[in-house]
Design an enzyme around this catalytic site. Structure first.
Site, mmCIF file in Angstrom:
data_model
loop_
_atom_site.group_PDB
_atom_site.id
_atom_site.type_symbol
_atom_site.label_atom_id
_atom_site.label_comp_id
_atom_site.label_asym_id
_atom_site.label_seq_id
_atom_site.Cartn_x
_atom_site.Cartn_y
_atom_site.Cartn_z
ATOM 1 N N ARG A 50 0.841 -1.209 0.000
ATOM 2 C CA ARG A 50 0.000 0.000 0.000
ATOM 3 C C ARG A 50 0.868 1.248 0.000
ATOM 4 O O ARG A 50 0.580 2.232 -0.666
ATOM 5 C CB ARG A 50 -0.952 -0.004 1.210
ATOM 6 N N TYR A 102 -17.080 16.536 -15.045
ATOM 7 C CA TYR A 102 -17.461 15.133 -14.976
ATOM 8 C C TYR A 102 -18.417 14.980 -13.784
ATOM 9 O O TYR A 102 -18.123 15.459 -12.690
ATOM 10 C CB TYR A 102 -16.201 14.283 -14.785
ATOM 11 N N ASP A 179 -8.037 18.384 -15.170
ATOM 12 C CA ASP A 179 -8.424 17.018 -15.522
ATOM 13 C C ASP A 179 -8.121 16.859 -17.012
ATOM 14 O O ASP A 179 -8.844 17.383 -17.857
ATOM 15 C CB ASP A 179 -9.918 16.806 -15.210
ATOM 16 N N LYS A 204 -9.339 5.598 -19.072
ATOM 17 C CA LYS A 204 -9.772 6.019 -20.413
ATOM 18 C C LYS A 204 -8.625 5.889 -21.428
ATOM 19 O O LYS A 204 -8.158 4.794 -21.653
ATOM 20 C CB LYS A 204 -10.332 7.430 -20.327
HETATM 21 C C1 LIG Z 1 -14.105 8.826 -16.218
HETATM 22 C C2 LIG Z 1 -13.714 10.185 -15.830
HETATM 23 C C3 LIG Z 1 -13.436 10.508 -14.490
HETATM 24 C C4 LIG Z 1 -13.580 9.500 -13.365
HETATM 25 O O1 LIG Z 1 -12.650 8.460 -13.496
HETATM 26 P P1 LIG Z 1 -12.903 6.955 -12.940
HETATM 27 O O2 LIG Z 1 -11.654 6.259 -13.347
HETATM 28 O O3 LIG Z 1 -14.146 6.434 -13.587
HETATM 29 O O4 LIG Z 1 -13.077 7.064 -11.462
HETATM 30 C C5 LIG Z 1 -13.047 11.795 -14.199
HETATM 31 N N1 LIG Z 1 -12.934 12.743 -15.156
HETATM 32 C C6 LIG Z 1 -13.204 12.473 -16.450
HETATM 33 C C7 LIG Z 1 -13.074 13.561 -17.461
HETATM 34 C C8 LIG Z 1 -13.597 11.193 -16.838
HETATM 35 O O5 LIG Z 1 -13.877 10.940 -18.119
#
Ligand SMILES: *Cc1c(COP(=O)(O)O)cnc(C)c1O
Length: 390
Positions: A50, A102, A179, A204
């Site tokens: 961890r 998001y 982000d 993603k």
């Molecule tokens: C999917 C997504 C998130 C959240 O990510 P997870 O891996 O699903 O927790 C945050 N910001 C954006 C722009 C996303 O597409």
């Protein structure tokens, strides 16, 4: 030798040939615990997984390198990365975030971390005057202020001017996080534009295979903020498994080439569907008619050539029923949430976001995949024909 070009970093950063075996691809270190030397020390720096794990360490080295940061931390999901940063700000802090962030980020701020003592203000991030007012309202306040930028935005694919927003934030000493999940470091370089922190849902494009869940924070330096986030990571424990770290390292190796192909396919799809009589509007900054085209052409051109990314949304003539009829007719494009994988996905955002949704009922979000562009176009066009024949 200059091996700092992004294609090369994606393949080599953090990846060293294993000295024990000569293995060219990194081993997956599943051990949760590490042996002490007779004197009680930990000669390799690892104690308990961890706290630190060799596969995760390699991933964190790679993530920092590809974003041009000084240090990175990997998390179990993008949401865990976001939450850990918010926790590191501490009660009394304040986040200024876009209305169209998001939806999970908005939900964290409103429902989870708000009651814990972190304030938030939601703004139109593309309106610099409105952002400046929100920042100025925090001038001299105790507690940290964080400007949270998400560009392009979800699901209207609005582009925010990172450089201009950084200037406004710095005027009151606020931190800036971006982000960068949708744009990826292939198109947009937030740290070079002055941001302090880059966040990713590595689920993603970085993962790229629709087969792992992960998140990351990349910081400019191993500074005091880094230490706080690292403490949250270590004590809170929202870390990715060694196998997910390994899958992510594998995904990042092809990132540059995938993002170029996603962008080329999305451009072809946007141009084609924009001509269909059932379409009211296509939200894609690559189109010359898009309100954010000039800004995106400047900001999303990390390599010199603009890459507008693989994400778009379409608004069909009519409303909810018409939009859902299109999703009901697609054959190749898959009806599913998420993005950034090889398969094209389509989704009615208002349905998944529920009551708080800001998304128009006529809107469908599309993650343009890596199939042949002509096949994606043909499928979407036949689906739209059901509403209004060409
Ligand atoms: C999917 C997504 C998130 C959240 O990510 P997870 O891996 O699903 O927790 C945050 N910001 C954006 C722009 C996303 O597409």
């Amino acid at each position: 030798m200059d091996s700092s070009r992004l294609e090369t970093l994606c393949i080599h950063a953090g990846q060293v040939v294993d000295s024990a075996t000569g293995a060219v691809t990194l081993p997956i270190h599943l051990s949760t615990t590490y042996q002490r030397a007779p004197d009680g020390s930990f000669p390799n720096g690892f104690i308990y997984t961890r706290d630190g794990n060799p596969t995760r360490h390699a991933l964190e080295t790679c993530l920092a390198a590809i974003e041009g940061g000084g240090a990175a931390l990997a998390f179990a999901s993008g949401s865990a990365a976001t939450m850990s940063l918010f926790q590191a700000l501490g009660p009394g802090g304040h986040v200024i975030a876009p209305h169209d962030a998001y939806y999970g980020t908005g939900a964290l701020l409103r429902d989870i971390i708000g009651p814990w003592g972190l304030g938030s203000t939601f703004v139109r991030m593309t309106d610099l005057a409105e952002v400046e007012r929100a920042l100025q309202a925090r001038k001299g306040a105790s507690g940290r202020t964080l400007l949270w930028i998400e560009t392009p935005s979800n699901p209207l694919v609005r582009v925010s001017d990172i450089g201009a927003l950084v200037e406004l934030a710095k005027a009151i000493g606020a931190l800036v996080a971006v982000d960068n999940t949708w744009a990826t470091p292939v198109a947009t370089r937030p740290l070079e534009l002055g941001a302090d922190i880059v966040m990713h849902s590595t689920t993603k494009y970085l993962g790229g295979g629709s087969d792992l869940l992960g998140g990351a924070l990349v910081l400019r330096d191993e500074d005091e903020l880094f230490d706080r986030v690292r403490a949250v990571q270590k004590a809170g424990g929202a870390v990715p498994s060694p196998f997910d770290c390994w899958l992510l390292l594998r995904g990042i190796r092809s990132l540059v080439w995938r993002v170029r192909a996603h962008s080329a396919n999305a451009m072809a799809v946007a141009r084609a569907v924009a001509t269909h009589p059932a379409i009211e509007r296509v939200n894609y900054p690559g189109l010359a008619s898009n309100a954010y085209h000039a800004l995106a052409t400047r900001q999303m051109a990390a390599e010199g050539t603009p890459l507008y990314g693989g994400m778009m949304s379409i608004e069909v003539r009519g409303g909810r029923a018409e939009a859902l009829a299109v999703t009901g007719r697609v054959q190749l494009v898959t009806r599913a949430t998420s993005l950034g994988g090889p398969e094209s996905l389509i989704e009615h955002r208002a349905s998944i976001e529920g009551a708080q949704t800001q998304s128009p009922e006529s809107l469908l979000r599309i993650s343009v995949g890596l199939e042949h562009a002509d096949d994606i176009v043909a499928d979407l066009m036949q689906a739209l024909d059901g509403l209004h024949p060409r």
